[in-house]
Motif scaffolding. Structure first.
Motif, PDB file in Angstrom:
ATOM      1  N   TRP A  38      -1.359  10.840  34.186  1.00  0.00           N
ATOM      2  CA  TRP A  38      -1.096  11.167  35.588  1.00  0.00           C
ATOM      3  C   TRP A  38       0.401  11.078  35.840  1.00  0.00           C
ATOM      4  O   TRP A  38       1.145  10.612  34.979  1.00  0.00           O
ATOM      5  CB  TRP A  38      -1.819  10.159  36.486  1.00  0.00           C
ATOM      6  CG  TRP A  38      -3.208   9.858  36.014  1.00  0.00           C
ATOM      7  CD1 TRP A  38      -4.336  10.567  36.332  1.00  0.00           C
ATOM      8  CD2 TRP A  38      -3.626   8.816  35.107  1.00  0.00           C
ATOM      9  NE1 TRP A  38      -5.424  10.025  35.674  1.00  0.00           N
ATOM     10  CE2 TRP A  38      -5.019   8.954  34.919  1.00  0.00           C
ATOM     11  CE3 TRP A  38      -2.970   7.800  34.421  1.00  0.00           C
ATOM     12  CZ2 TRP A  38      -5.762   8.119  34.098  1.00  0.00           C
ATOM     13  CZ3 TRP A  38      -3.703   6.960  33.601  1.00  0.00           C
ATOM     14  CH2 TRP A  38      -5.078   7.123  33.449  1.00  0.00           C
ATOM     15  N   ARG A  39       0.823  11.477  37.015  1.00  0.00           N
ATOM     16  CA  ARG A  39       2.246  11.310  37.359  1.00  0.00           C
ATOM     17  C   ARG A  39       2.455  11.550  38.855  1.00  0.00           C
ATOM     18  O   ARG A  39       1.576  12.063  39.555  1.00  0.00           O
ATOM     19  CB  ARG A  39       3.124  12.262  36.552  1.00  0.00           C
ATOM     20  CG  ARG A  39       2.757  13.725  36.738  1.00  0.00           C
ATOM     21  CD  ARG A  39       3.761  14.641  36.107  1.00  0.00           C
ATOM     22  NE  ARG A  39       4.910  14.827  36.991  1.00  0.00           N
ATOM     23  CZ  ARG A  39       5.892  15.694  36.724  1.00  0.00           C
ATOM     24  NH1 ARG A  39       5.889  16.394  35.602  1.00  0.00           N
ATOM     25  NH2 ARG A  39       6.884  15.839  37.581  1.00  0.00           N
ATOM     26  N   PHE A  40       3.617  11.172  39.297  1.00  0.00           N
ATOM     27  CA  PHE A  40       4.078  11.528  40.637  1.00  0.00           C
ATOM     28  C   PHE A  40       4.811  12.871  40.529  1.00  0.00           C
ATOM     29  O   PHE A  40       5.195  13.271  39.426  1.00  0.00           O
ATOM     30  CB  PHE A  40       5.033  10.451  41.179  1.00  0.00           C
ATOM     31  CG  PHE A  40       4.354   9.170  41.558  1.00  0.00           C
ATOM     32  CD1 PHE A  40       3.564   9.092  42.712  1.00  0.00           C
ATOM     33  CD2 PHE A  40       4.487   8.022  40.771  1.00  0.00           C
ATOM     34  CE1 PHE A  40       2.935   7.902  43.065  1.00  0.00           C
ATOM     35  CE2 PHE A  40       3.855   6.842  41.124  1.00  0.00           C
ATOM     36  CZ  PHE A  40       3.076   6.785  42.267  1.00  0.00           C
ATOM     37  N   PRO A  41       5.047  13.558  41.670  1.00  0.00           N
ATOM     38  CA  PRO A  41       5.781  14.828  41.596  1.00  0.00           C
ATOM     39  C   PRO A  41       7.171  14.655  40.985  1.00  0.00           C
ATOM     40  O   PRO A  41       7.647  15.511  40.254  1.00  0.00           O
ATOM     41  CB  PRO A  41       5.884  15.264  43.063  1.00  0.00           C
ATOM     42  CG  PRO A  41       4.747  14.594  43.751  1.00  0.00           C
ATOM     43  CD  PRO A  41       4.552  13.283  43.035  1.00  0.00           C
ATOM     44  N   GLU A  42       7.824  13.540  41.302  1.00  0.00           N
ATOM     45  CA  GLU A  42       9.177  13.297  40.780  1.00  0.00           C
ATOM     46  C   GLU A  42       9.183  11.988  40.001  1.00  0.00           C
ATOM     47  O   GLU A  42       8.256  11.193  40.089  1.00  0.00           O
ATOM     48  CB  GLU A  42      10.172  13.167  41.942  1.00  0.00           C
ATOM     49  CG  GLU A  42      10.137  14.293  42.961  1.00  0.00           C
ATOM     50  CD  GLU A  42      10.723  15.599  42.426  1.00  0.00           C
ATOM     51  OE1 GLU A  42      11.495  15.543  41.439  1.00  0.00           O
ATOM     52  OE2 GLU A  42      10.395  16.659  42.985  1.00  0.00           O
ATOM     53  N   GLN A  43      10.284  11.763  39.275  1.00  0.00           N
ATOM     54  CA  GLN A  43      10.390  10.535  38.481  1.00  0.00           C
ATOM     55  C   GLN A  43      10.851   9.359  39.351  1.00  0.00           C
ATOM     56  O   GLN A  43      11.752   8.606  38.986  1.00  0.00           O
ATOM     57  CB  GLN A  43      11.340  10.759  37.297  1.00  0.00           C
ATOM     58  CG  GLN A  43      11.152   9.739  36.180  1.00  0.00           C
ATOM     59  CD  GLN A  43      11.955  10.097  34.946  1.00  0.00           C
ATOM     60  OE1 GLN A  43      11.901  11.223  34.485  1.00  0.00           O
ATOM     61  NE2 GLN A  43      12.702   9.142  34.424  1.00  0.00           N
ATOM     62  N   HIS A  44      10.275   9.264  40.520  1.00  0.00           N
ATOM     63  CA  HIS A  44      10.493   8.085  41.364  1.00  0.00           C
ATOM     64  C   HIS A  44       9.349   7.988  42.366  1.00  0.00           C
ATOM     65  O   HIS A  44       8.649   8.969  42.616  1.00  0.00           O
ATOM     66  CB  HIS A  44      11.857   8.149  42.070  1.00  0.00           C
ATOM     67  CG  HIS A  44      12.042   9.343  42.954  1.00  0.00           C
ATOM     68  ND1 HIS A  44      11.492   9.423  44.216  1.00  0.00           N
ATOM     69  CD2 HIS A  44      12.693  10.515  42.738  1.00  0.00           C
ATOM     70  CE1 HIS A  44      11.825  10.588  44.744  1.00  0.00           C
ATOM     71  NE2 HIS A  44      12.540  11.270  43.871  1.00  0.00           N
ATOM     72  N   SER A  45       9.176   6.809  42.927  1.00  0.00           N
ATOM     73  CA  SER A  45       8.137   6.628  43.930  1.00  0.00           C
ATOM     74  C   SER A  45       8.477   5.401  44.781  1.00  0.00           C
ATOM     75  O   SER A  45       9.540   4.815  44.614  1.00  0.00           O
ATOM     76  CB  SER A  45       6.773   6.470  43.263  1.00  0.00           C
ATOM     77  OG  SER A  45       5.770   6.544  44.249  1.00  0.00           O
ATOM     78  N   THR A  46       7.547   5.024  45.660  1.00  0.00           N
ATOM     79  CA  THR A  46       7.839   3.931  46.591  1.00  0.00           C
ATOM     80  C   THR A  46       6.895   2.755  46.382  1.00  0.00           C
ATOM     81  O   THR A  46       5.774   2.911  45.899  1.00  0.00           O
ATOM     82  CB  THR A  46       7.697   4.420  48.038  1.00  0.00           C
ATOM     83  OG1 THR A  46       6.411   5.027  48.166  1.00  0.00           O
ATOM     84  CG2 THR A  46       8.769   5.430  48.400  1.00  0.00           C
ATOM     85  N   TYR A  47       7.366   1.571  46.772  1.00  0.00           N
ATOM     86  CA  TYR A  47       6.531   0.369  46.608  1.00  0.00           C
ATOM     87  C   TYR A  47       6.687  -0.582  47.789  1.00  0.00           C
ATOM     88  O   TYR A  47       7.688  -0.546  48.519  1.00  0.00           O
ATOM     89  CB  TYR A  47       6.905  -0.367  45.315  1.00  0.00           C
ATOM     90  CG  TYR A  47       8.198  -1.146  45.381  1.00  0.00           C
ATOM     91  CD1 TYR A  47       9.401  -0.553  45.026  1.00  0.00           C
ATOM     92  CD2 TYR A  47       8.209  -2.486  45.800  1.00  0.00           C
ATOM     93  CE1 TYR A  47      10.598  -1.261  45.095  1.00  0.00           C
ATOM     94  CE2 TYR A  47       9.400  -3.198  45.873  1.00  0.00           C
ATOM     95  CZ  TYR A  47      10.591  -2.589  45.511  1.00  0.00           C
ATOM     96  OH  TYR A  47      11.764  -3.283  45.573  1.00  0.00           O
ATOM     97  N   VAL A  48       5.679  -1.420  47.920  1.00  0.00           N
ATOM     98  CA  VAL A  48       5.723  -2.543  48.849  1.00  0.00           C
ATOM     99  C   VAL A  48       5.158  -3.756  48.118  1.00  0.00           C
ATOM    100  O   VAL A  48       4.125  -3.649  47.450  1.00  0.00           O
ATOM    101  CB  VAL A  48       4.863  -2.252  50.112  1.00  0.00           C
ATOM    102  CG1 VAL A  48       4.513  -3.534  50.843  1.00  0.00           C
ATOM    103  CG2 VAL A  48       5.594  -1.301  51.039  1.00  0.00           C
ATOM    104  N   ILE A  49       5.858  -4.866  48.175  1.00  0.00           N
ATOM    105  CA  ILE A  49       5.304  -6.111  47.605  1.00  0.00           C
ATOM    106  C   ILE A  49       4.651  -6.872  48.749  1.00  0.00           C
ATOM    107  O   ILE A  49       5.311  -7.243  49.716  1.00  0.00           O
ATOM    108  CB  ILE A  49       6.398  -6.954  46.916  1.00  0.00           C
ATOM    109  CG1 ILE A  49       7.011  -6.163  45.744  1.00  0.00           C
ATOM    110  CG2 ILE A  49       5.824  -8.272  46.413  1.00  0.00           C
ATOM    111  CD1 ILE A  49       8.208  -6.832  45.083  1.00  0.00           C
ATOM    112  N   ASN A  50       3.357  -7.070  48.638  1.00  0.00           N
ATOM    113  CA  ASN A  50       2.607  -7.735  49.700  1.00  0.00           C
ATOM    114  C   ASN A  50       3.007  -9.196  49.856  1.00  0.00           C
ATOM    115  O   ASN A  50       3.653  -9.766  48.976  1.00  0.00           O
ATOM    116  CB  ASN A  50       1.117  -7.665  49.374  1.00  0.00           C
ATOM    117  CG  ASN A  50       0.364  -6.940  50.457  1.00  0.00           C
ATOM    118  OD1 ASN A  50       0.898  -6.022  51.077  1.00  0.00           O
ATOM    119  ND2 ASN A  50      -0.870  -7.344  50.683  1.00  0.00           N
ATOM    120  N   LYS A  51       2.534  -9.802  50.916  1.00  0.00           N
ATOM    121  CA  LYS A  51       2.823 -11.211  51.165  1.00  0.00           C
ATOM    122  C   LYS A  51       2.241 -12.063  50.032  1.00  0.00           C
ATOM    123  O   LYS A  51       1.062 -11.958  49.716  1.00  0.00           O
ATOM    124  CB  LYS A  51       2.191 -11.628  52.503  1.00  0.00           C
ATOM    125  CG  LYS A  51       2.858 -12.843  53.075  1.00  0.00           C
ATOM    126  CD  LYS A  51       2.274 -13.222  54.422  1.00  0.00           C
ATOM    127  CE  LYS A  51       2.784 -14.606  54.776  1.00  0.00           C
ATOM    128  NZ  LYS A  51       1.773 -15.386  55.473  1.00  0.00           N
TER     129      LYS A  51
END
Ligand SMILES: [Zn+2]
Length: 378
Positions: A38-51
């Motif tokens: 699998w992959r994302f459209p680009e070689q980057h993506s977003t994240y959130v670190i939960n509490k």
């Protein structure tokens, strides 16, 4: 329309086959490029670190930085608009036997990733004494799935080793990631409607013993087991299905030495919790029975030709008392036993004993009258 439906069917089928296939050939290349699915459209993506605790936030950040260094940019986002949520959880049913997991949603028609939820199993990482470095390796593994990588082979030196604990992001993983993102999105195929599926990509714990060694002492009648344990917090050792020892492991990979008194020729079983790690049958700790090739009974002696191994101690017993003992120096050894003092010829038994093993079970000498000979059928 028909054509597109077919494509969809083929894609899902090949995916199912790949996921259910476990490589058996462990000798396979340890440096093979990590596969991707699998992959994302680009070689980057977003994240959130939960509490979560400071400690685990640090672990996720280190893992995110590890992938940034390798060339995949994870960018911090707001919780409402992110492709990845990183959690650390106490063990529940869904996390049992796992160090971590990635829940991924992707579009089956073009294998583009929609979102990920990655989790670390705090309970087992603590129980099995993962170091901070090893926890980061597990987090890197889950982030590897989250950006599109599949498992590398069982023997691989890759962060995507299916039971990874020791490896950080390595060359095979960087090559795999680059390969996944080498094509332009336009070549991936059309997205057909809302064909979004969810899959779970876990990293399993791998409780095991390596370098298992055993030694039996005929003096103390005890079996000594030694080896190294991994992903095990306590060993439970049973003899003939009865627990005879619980051994607490101090450190992952640490050497253990356990001394076990016992009687008889039953199986030992070694458990980690309910998980059977090893069965030790009597043949593993006991000398093989000797084989009598031929025998001759004379007036005052017996001549035996025995198939044995050099260094083995051969004993002859009458009424459970040894009356003769010799160390064999050749594989086919000849023994002459003086029978002047033997009271009951039919009570004579034979054993052999190899250093470090338990004495073999007794075998009876063949029934012979004076002047008779015996030959084994081989
Ligand atoms: Zn995995």
């Amino acid at each position: 329309m028909n054509k597109k439906l077919n494509k969809f069917a083929v894609l899902s089928l090949s995916l199912t086959l790949f996921l259910s296939y476990t490589p058996i050939n462990v000798s396979a290349k340890t440096k093979a490029t990590t596969p991707y699915g699998w992959r994302f459209p680009e070689q980057h993506s977003t994240y959130v670190i939960n509490k979560q605790s400071k400690n685990y936030k640090y672990i996720w950040k280190k893992a995110i930085n590890g992938w940034k260094k390798a060339g995949f940019k994870w960018e911090k986002a707001s919780s409402s608009n992110t492709h990845l949520i990183a959690l650390t959880q106490k063990q529940d049913k869904s996390l049992k036997g796992l160090a971590g997991i990635d829940h991924m949603r992707y579009n089956v028609s073009n294998h583009l990733i929609v979102s990920n939820k990655v989790e670390l199993n705090k309970t087992s990482l603590k129980k099995y004494k993962y170091t901070t470095k090893q926890k980061i390796n597990v987090a890197e593994h889950e982030l590897g799935h989250a950006l599109g990588l599949k498992h590398n082979s069982k023997g691989s030196k890759s962060v995507m080793n299916p039971a990874n604990r020791t490896y950080s992001i390595s060359k095979p993983d960087i090559r795999g990631m680059k390969k996944a993102y080498s094509k332009s999105v336009a070549n991936l195929g059309d997205a057909i409607g809302n064909n979004i599926v969810s899959i779970d990509l876990p990293i399993k714990l791998n409780p095991r013993i390596s370098k298992l060694h055993m030694n039996y002492s005929g003096k103390t009648h005890k079996l000594t087991l030694s080896g190294n344990t991994y992903d095990i917090s306590e060993l439970n050792i049973k003899y003939n299905k009865q627990t005879i020892k619980n051994y607490k492991v101090k450190k992952n990979g640490a050497k253990f030495k356990i001394i076990l008194p016992f009687k008889g020729y039953k199986n030992f079983t070694i458990y980690s919790g309910k998980h059977l790690i090893k069965t030790i049958s009597a043949s593993k700790y006991t000398t093989d029975k000797p084989t009598i090739l031929d025998a001759k009974r004379n007036q005052n002696s017996i001549e035996l030709n025995i198939l044995t191994k050099p260094g083995n101690i051969i004993k002859i017993w009458e009424n459970n008392k040894p009356i003769f003992s010799t160390i064999s120096d050749i594989p086919e050894d000849n023994i002459t036993l003086n029978t002047n003092t033997v009271k009951n010829y039919n009570d004579l038994r034979l054993t052999q004993h190899k250093r470090g093993k338990k004495t073999s079970k007794m075998i009876k000498l063949p029934k012979l009258n004076v002047g008779e000979t015996y030959k084994s059928i081989s």
